[in-house]
Write an enzyme that holds these catalytic residues in place. Structure first.
Site, PDB file in Angstrom:
ATOM      1  N   TYR A  35     -36.016-136.499 -10.115  1.00 38.10           N
ATOM      2  CA  TYR A  35     -36.567-137.405  -9.106  1.00 38.10           C
ATOM      3  C   TYR A  35     -35.914-138.778  -9.236  1.00 38.10           C
ATOM      4  CZ  TYR A  35     -40.271-139.081  -5.962  1.00 38.10           C
ATOM      5  OH  TYR A  35     -40.981-139.583  -4.892  1.00 38.10           O
ATOM      6  N   TYR A  94     -35.221-138.963   1.314  1.00 45.28           N
ATOM      7  CA  TYR A  94     -36.423-139.211   0.512  1.00 45.28           C
ATOM      8  C   TYR A  94     -37.580-138.449   1.131  1.00 45.28           C
ATOM      9  CZ  TYR A  94     -40.358-141.690  -1.606  1.00 45.28           C
ATOM     10  OH  TYR A  94     -41.511-141.994  -2.287  1.00 45.28           O
TER      11      TYR A  94
END
Length: 388
Positions: free
Chosen positions: A297, A341
């Protein structure tokens, strides 16, 4: 934390389908429609119909309720529905919740989804503009009056301390940005397709909050992503090779807050990631040397380095050199810096593609993929593996 042994969940469920909308800066349609498009695409990929679904999992932050998505997709009865808190930290935990339901026999086919207009609608990068009173918000009250108003500013505190502790410069973070953008440049689905960067480009990008530059920060994206989870046995009869959930875990550290855990003894690590790492390695019976691809991430580059260290891929303060040396393929879709994203859900989809052998930037022989969720918050992670 208790010294529990290997979780019985390992190998009981698999990701059988993945689907997404296009990733854009202005979708031109509602978040509900984005969710429905992604869910239907994932079901098509799995060779299943809406009528096969009996479970749904999403984020507490998602604006499209499970029953509304089910109705809009044409699903029937649901026997399981669940939501996971803490923003991007929920990504891999949605798969964990789905796998638990499948393994327990509570549901047979569970869809995990996330959809938002994060660029054209609510922009998380704008920071805290209004909050209803809550105990959770009280922690932010110790930071907001001093100008720490955005996620970038919260991460910058830890990033600055990390550089100081290990005698590094902001170039250390640039290695992550360069790797992500190199993979994004060859991924047609990525926003930054055809646009790699260099360390010089990173250094020339404007400051956001020192020591973070523009190219250290993830994108803002409109789009949706969905995943279909079922038993390994059922997945074997579907069109694609199963991406088996070899391990799944959630983790929150001592003294945990959401992005503002500044009162811990040390700001240069991510204890919540450490909790996840220990559980994943124990459950999967694996270690860092067994992983073929890392999908980490990457809302902000410094936390990619800290994740590598928490998972034991390298020593403390050594992650920048680890990334620069390309010792592990990282974020082969381009990550949230380069592709989109989507609160980490697109990273899970990339992990599935790597296990299937269908990724645009396929790593030869990839059979074990580590996927992580948002850091700085209570978080989660997965080890996806090829069947057998």
């Amino acid at each position: 934390m208790s010294a529990r042994g290997r979780d019985p969940l390992s190998g009981r469920a698999a990701v059988a389908g993945i689907g997404a909308t296009e990733f854009s800066k202005d979708s031109g349609r509602s978040e509900l429609r984005l969710a429905v498009e992604a869910v239907r695409a994932a079901l098509d990929d799995a060779g299943l119909t809406p009528g096969d679904v009996d479970g749904m999992v999403t984020f507490t932050m998602d604006t499209s309720p499970e029953i509304t998505v089910a109705q809009a997709c044409g699903m029937g009865d649901l026997s399981f529905f669940s939501r996971v808190h803490y923003g991007g930290g929920a990504a891999c935990a949605t798969v964990l919740q789905a796998a638990l339901a499948v393994a327990a026999g509570v549901a047979e086919v569970v869809v995990c989804y996330r959809a938002f207009n994060e660029r054209s609608g609510r922009r998380f990068g704008a920071g805290v503009q209004h909050r209803e009173p809550s105990a959770e918000g009280a922690a932010l009250g110790w930071a907001l009056p001093f100008g720490l108003l955005t996620p970038a500013s919260w991460v910058a505190m830890a990033a600055q301390r990390y550089l100081h502790r290990y005698g590094l410069t902001p170039e250390a973070f640039g290695h992550v940005a360069v790797v992500d953008r190199r993979y994004a440049a060859t991924n047609p689905a990525a926003h930054f397709y055809g646009r790699p960067i260099t360390l010089a480009d990173h250094a020339a990008s404007r400051w956001i909050v020192e020591p973070l530059r523009l190219l250290d920060c993830c994108q803002e994206t409109d789009g949706g992503q969905a995943l279909v989870i079922t038993s390994v046995e059922r997945a074997r009869d579907l069109p694609h090779p199963p991406a088996v959930v070899a391990a799944a875990a959630q983790g929150a550290g001592r003294g945990q807050e959401q992005m503002t855990s500044f009162y811990r003894d040390d700001l240069t690590g991510l204890p919540e990631t450490g909790v996840v790492a220990r559980r994943l390695w124990r459950t999967a019976g694996l270690g860092p040397g067994d992983i073929d691809v890392g999908i980490l991430y990457d809302h902000f580059t410094p936390f990619v380095l800290m994740q590598l260290e928490e998972f034991g891929f390298c020593g403390r303060g050594e992650a920048a050199d680890f990334v620069a040396g390309e010792r592990l393929p990282l974020n082969t879709h381009g990550g949230q810096l380069g592709e989109a994203y989507l609160h980490g859900m697109n990273g899970i989809a990339e992990g599935v593609r790597q296990v299937r052998g269908t990724a645009v930037n396929q790593v030869p022989g990839a059979s074990r993929v580590l996927v992580t969720a948002g850091t700085g918050v209570p978080t989660s992670g997965l080890v996806l593996a090829a069947d057998g």
